[in-house]
Write a protein that holds these residues in place. Structure first.
Motif: not given
Length: 433
Positions: A125-129, A152-155, A180-183
């Motif tokens: 989640e942290a990496i995605t955020a 953070g919310f979308h991660a 946006i889409c790939l992560p």
């Protein structure tokens, strides 16, 4: 214990979301709306009856994110983690409870498993955020605080396969944005593989021959489903101006790949689901019903179950009395469990679809889509859920709850109740087909 844990968390979330401070208007949400939203969040589904961004306040959105996090990790995993931190040890009952939720392949070193599960989820989640926050700041001129909140919310929503988004049209405004889409897609796939599979891949990703049957089937079937679905969406939606027809070629490829990943239980959409061709919606129905990997944040009957059914059918067509997967023989008990979970899922979807057809004026394809999305805790929608009656909302909430804990508890119960019969009855051949 699993059902009680999820149920208690849903009720707590309903209470918090029914507070006046949880809505933008300052008026308390009605109980059914709060219950439906809480159930959708805890069961990491993503179906909504009100727009998340405009109806809920920051407090309400934080509550939803917290419920998603708790539901994704699993109530029993968190409870056992607190037991470890407070008591410093685990009893046999707690170990069995933890194994029920995480489907650990071994009961040894349970504390290490819990720690790794939590750390892996938080790291993903942290990496995605971080990636999303940077993109919102650089590409969309959001302030650091707003970008961090959105990222953070979308991660959390992506890694836990929840599908909640803070825009009325979900992610349709980012259909051609790979940053946006790939992560988000990668987070959905990673969270949907399942913790045992991820851990095994981390240990021996260079040596596929050493992979267990669980990892081989999960990875193999997932790759096949995502690749084939991407090609199917490209072919069926290429000229559909209401979905992908107006995009350039790279945009169409991106939209098709994203659409192929989300039925695993991701729940996000970058094109209008209701505008898809019927053939594309049918493919999405099948993908949603299959879902993601075992012991993952995804729903459905799981790709492992689907893959094992394929091997069972192949062995039967070849006239073999044993089912082999790679260099391993599949236990007969596992075969029965796979068939049972699948048929129970089919029965639930069929009965629920019939009830909704009676209660609503919508066509079969739309009703079936919503029902499978609820059962598979997916969250994709044709947009009819918000316009249905309170009775339908309650039914879908129950279906989300059953879909989240049903395959989990049913599979565990079947495995724990396995026993050997001490006698055999005379055999009789019955005509089949």
């Amino acid at each position: 214990m699993v059902a009680t844990g999820f149920g208690a968390t849903i009720l707590l979330g309903s209470v918090l979301l029914s507070l006046p401070m949880a809505t933008t208007t300052g008026e308390p949400a009605d109980w059914v709306t709060a219950l439906f939203t809480s159930t959708s969040a805890v069961c990491v589904t993503g179906l909504v009856v009100v727009d998340t961004a405009t109806h809920w306040s920051v407090f309400g959105e934080v509550v939803i994110a917290g419920l998603i996090q708790v539901g994704g990790l699993g109530i029993m995993t968190l409870a056992t983690l607190f037991t470890v931190l407070l008591a410093g040890r685990l009893g046999l009952r707690a170990k069995i409870a933890l194994q029920t939720e995480t489907k650990s392949l071994s009961m040894s070193d349970v504390r290490r498993v819990v720690r790794n599960v939590v750390l892996f989820a938080l790291a993903g989640e942290a990496i995605t955020a971080v990636l999303l926050t940077g993109r919102f700041m650089i590409g969309y001129d959001e302030s650091f605080g707003d970008a961090l909140y959105l990222g953070g919310f979308h991660a959390i929503s992506a890694f836990n396969n929840a599908g909640f988004a803070l825009w009325p049209d979900n992610l349709m405004g980012f259909v051609s944005d790979p940053w946006i889409c790939l992560p988000i897609a990668i987070a959905v796939v990673t969270g949907g593989l399942g913790f045992p599979v991820v851990f095994e891949l981390a240990r021996s990703w260079r040596h596929p021959r050493r992979w267990s049957v669980l990892t081989r089937v999960t990875v193999g079937v997932s790759v096949i489903l995502i690749a084939s679905a991407t090609l199917i969406y490209l072919a069926t939606e290429w000229n559909n101006t209401r979905t992908m027809g107006a995009l350039d070629d790279p945009g169409k490829l991106m939209a098709s790949f994203f659409a192929a990943v989300m039925p695993r239980s991701g729940g996000f959409n970058t094109v209008d689901i209701a505008a898809m061709n019927p053939s594309s919606m049918l493919v999405t129905d099948v993908l949603m019903f299959i879902g993601g990997g075992s012991a993952s944040t995804a729903g459905g009957i799981k790709v492992t179950t689907f893959g094992l059914l394929a091997f069972i059918i192949w062995a039967e067509l070849r006239g073999e009395n044993k089912v082999n997967v790679g260099h391993r023989r599949l236990a007969e008990a596992t075969q029965r469990q796979a068939v049972t979970i699948t048929l129970v899922g089919v029965a639930l979807v069929t009965v629920s679809t019939y009830v909704l057809l009676v209660l609503t004026p919508y066509s079969l394809d739309r009703v079936l889509f919503e029902v499978i999305s609820a059962f598979a805790t997916n969250g994709l929608s044709t947009g009819i859920t918000a316009d249905t009656s309170m009775a339908v909302h309650v039914l879908l909430a129950v279906l989300m709850f059953v879909g989240r804990i049903g395959p989990l508890t049913l599979g565990s119960a079947l495995a724990l109740k396995e026993r050997t019969r001490r006698f055999e009855l005379p055999e009789e051949r019955v005509i089949v087909g």
